[in-house]
Write a protein that holds these residues in place. Structure first.
Motif, PDB file in Angstrom:
ATOM      1  N   VAL A   1       1.116  12.428  49.283  1.00 40.99           N
ATOM      2  CA  VAL A   1       0.422  12.129  48.022  1.00 40.99           C
ATOM      3  C   VAL A   1       0.946  13.027  46.905  1.00 40.99           C
ATOM      4  CG1 VAL A   1      -1.822  12.131  46.849  1.00 40.99           C
ATOM      5  CG2 VAL A   1      -1.648  11.281  49.198  1.00 40.99           C
ATOM      6  N   PHE A   2       1.173  14.295  47.225  1.00 44.59           N
ATOM      7  CA  PHE A   2       1.723  15.236  46.241  1.00 44.59           C
ATOM      8  C   PHE A   2       3.090  14.766  45.753  1.00 44.59           C
ATOM      9  CE2 PHE A   2       4.045  19.314  45.383  1.00 44.59           C
ATOM     10  CZ  PHE A   2       3.288  19.718  44.285  1.00 44.59           C
ATOM     11  N   ALA A   3       3.934  14.316  46.675  1.00 43.80           N
ATOM     12  CA  ALA A   3       5.275  13.849  46.303  1.00 43.80           C
ATOM     13  C   ALA A   3       5.202  12.643  45.379  1.00 43.80           C
ATOM     14  CB  ALA A   3       6.067  13.503  47.561  1.00 43.80           C
ATOM     15  N   HIS A   4       4.355  11.683  45.718  1.00 42.03           N
ATOM     16  CA  HIS A   4       4.274  10.465  44.915  1.00 42.03           C
ATOM     17  C   HIS A   4       3.565  10.683  43.577  1.00 42.03           C
ATOM     18  CE1 HIS A   4       4.930   7.910  48.769  1.00 42.03           C
ATOM     19  NE2 HIS A   4       6.065   8.212  48.166  1.00 42.03           N
ATOM     20  N   SER A   5       2.880  11.810  43.440  1.00 44.69           N
ATOM     21  CA  SER A   5       2.264  12.143  42.153  1.00 44.69           C
ATOM     22  C   SER A   5       3.320  12.376  41.079  1.00 44.69           C
ATOM     23  CB  SER A   5       1.374  13.390  42.295  1.00 44.69           C
ATOM     24  OG  SER A   5       0.337  13.177  43.226  1.00 44.69           O
ATOM     25  N   LEU A   6       4.553  12.597  41.490  1.00 44.18           N
ATOM     26  CA  LEU A   6       5.648  12.778  40.525  1.00 44.18           C
ATOM     27  C   LEU A   6       5.815  11.547  39.641  1.00 44.18           C
ATOM     28  CD1 LEU A   6       7.919  14.680  39.589  1.00 44.18           C
ATOM     29  CD2 LEU A   6       9.388  13.662  41.334  1.00 44.18           C
TER      30      LEU A   6
END
Length: 371
Positions: A27-32
């Protein structure tokens, strides 16, 4: 919590922790995608975290599914019917949620773009990324396709091995099958390395890492680790050392090599052939320590367990449904500073709330039907 009762005593806290870390990294990665204006360090960490998260899921899945399959093949009545019973239970766990979110994705895509996605029929059979990268639609489903094919290949391979060698130790055949699949797909990636000329880590990500035919060994590292664990080849006194080695391996593969200037352009063989297996092995080395890990704080344990339990719904919803939807109607590309922080945290909270609701009112009731 969340109006859902989960018996904590039946869980493995360390594996729940690993699964929670994995889904948070994804989720953190796709928040980019929210904005290009995150601070440079945050943006860099986001770019690194997605691959680690998905590979953790593959290894944990392999370890837990390997446990089920090893027990299954040692049953006196093991046969085709047993395999289909296993698949039925897996599909009750995975398919309804997948198809529900797939239909939501189709509806949202049509609502936004006034047309249906490309090659939509392939998604109903997990064929969207079988030999090439999947279309832009429902991109996160690539890893689910890899796992579905792995679930089928392993049990049927073991069935034929046991029929060919009925007097051999079944546990050894389990290990042989796992190592054979790993060996075959390492060879497949070697062939890929010499037949494809990729130009960047992005093209590697799209044309190898996320393509099913090159990733069918993904969960079998977990199978091998479960065999070693089950046969007591790994002693408790070595767990902490193995964990440190595994953690160091992940650090080297995802941070240090890039800091040292090791790039895909200069070392394509390393990335095409060695990077993913070394990553899986590093994660595997951490599992024995995590299996015996005890979490003393009840509050912390509950949060870890619930996020772990919701992780499948979180994975399905967080990107192509929730983030795609809110970005369409609340554009965020130009956000910076505090508004960007608030948007991102609000997105994370929305992911947790909607995923818990999907788990409570759809995933859990459907999964209960298999029993």
């Amino acid at each position: 919590m969340f109006g859902i009762k989960i018996p904590l005593e039946k869980r493995i806290p360390g594996l729940d922790l690993a699964r929670t870390i994995a889904i948070c990294l994804v989720v953190f990665a796709h928040s980019l995608w929210i904005s290009t204006h995150f601070p440079p360090l945050v943006s860099w960490l986001m770019q690194l975290s997605g691959t680690i998260g998905v590979e953790i899921f593959f290894v944990i899945s392999g370890f837990l599914i390997g446990k089920i399959i090893l027990r299954m093949i040692n049953q006196d009545d093991f046969g085709i019917q047993t395999i289909f019973q296993f698949l039925k239970r897996r599909w009750f766990r995975t398919l309804p949620n997948y198809y529900f979110v797939l239909i939501l994705n189709i509806f949202l895509w049509y609502l936004i773009y006034q047309k249906f996605p490309e090659k939509i029929f392939l998604y109903f059979f997990y064929l969207q990324n079988l030999t090439t990268t999947s279309p832009a639609f429902f991109r996160i489903s690539w890893s689910l396709a890899v796992e579905q094919f792995c679930y089928i290949i392993g049990p049927f391979s073991l069935f034929f091995l046991i029929r060919l060698f009925p007097n051999r130790n079944k546990n050894l055949l389990f290990l042989l099958m796992s190592l054979l699949i790993i060996f075959i797909f390492v060879l497949v990636r070697i062939q890929f390395n010499y037949s494809h000329k990729l130009t960047s880590i992005f093209s590697w990500n799209q044309n190898l890492r996320k393509v099913t035919i090159y990733r069918l060994d993904a969960i079998y590292y977990g199978f091998v680790m479960y065999y070693l664990f089950h046969e007591n080849y790994i002693k408790i006194i070595h767990n902490q050392l193995l964990f440190i080695i595994g953690l160091a391996g992940v650090f080297v593969l995802h941070i240090l090599i890039f800091a040292m200037g090791i790039s895909f352009e200069n070392y394509p063989f390393f990335f095409n052939v060695l990077f993913l297996p070394l990553n899986s092995i590093s994660i595997c080395l951490m599992l024995p320590f995590l299996i015996h890990l005890k979490i003393q704080s009840t509050f912390t344990l509950k949060w870890i367990t619930y996020i772990s339990v919701f992780s499948y719904s979180i994975y399905l919803l967080h990107y192509t449904i929730i983030l795609h939807g809110i970005k369409t109607y609340l554009p965020s590309d130009n956000l910076i500073g505090l508004p960007l922080f608030g948007y991102t945290v609000g997105y994370w909270i929305l992911v947790l709330v909607l995923s818990s609701l999907q788990y409570k009112y759809f995933e859990k009731p459907i999964t209960n039907l298999r029993d």
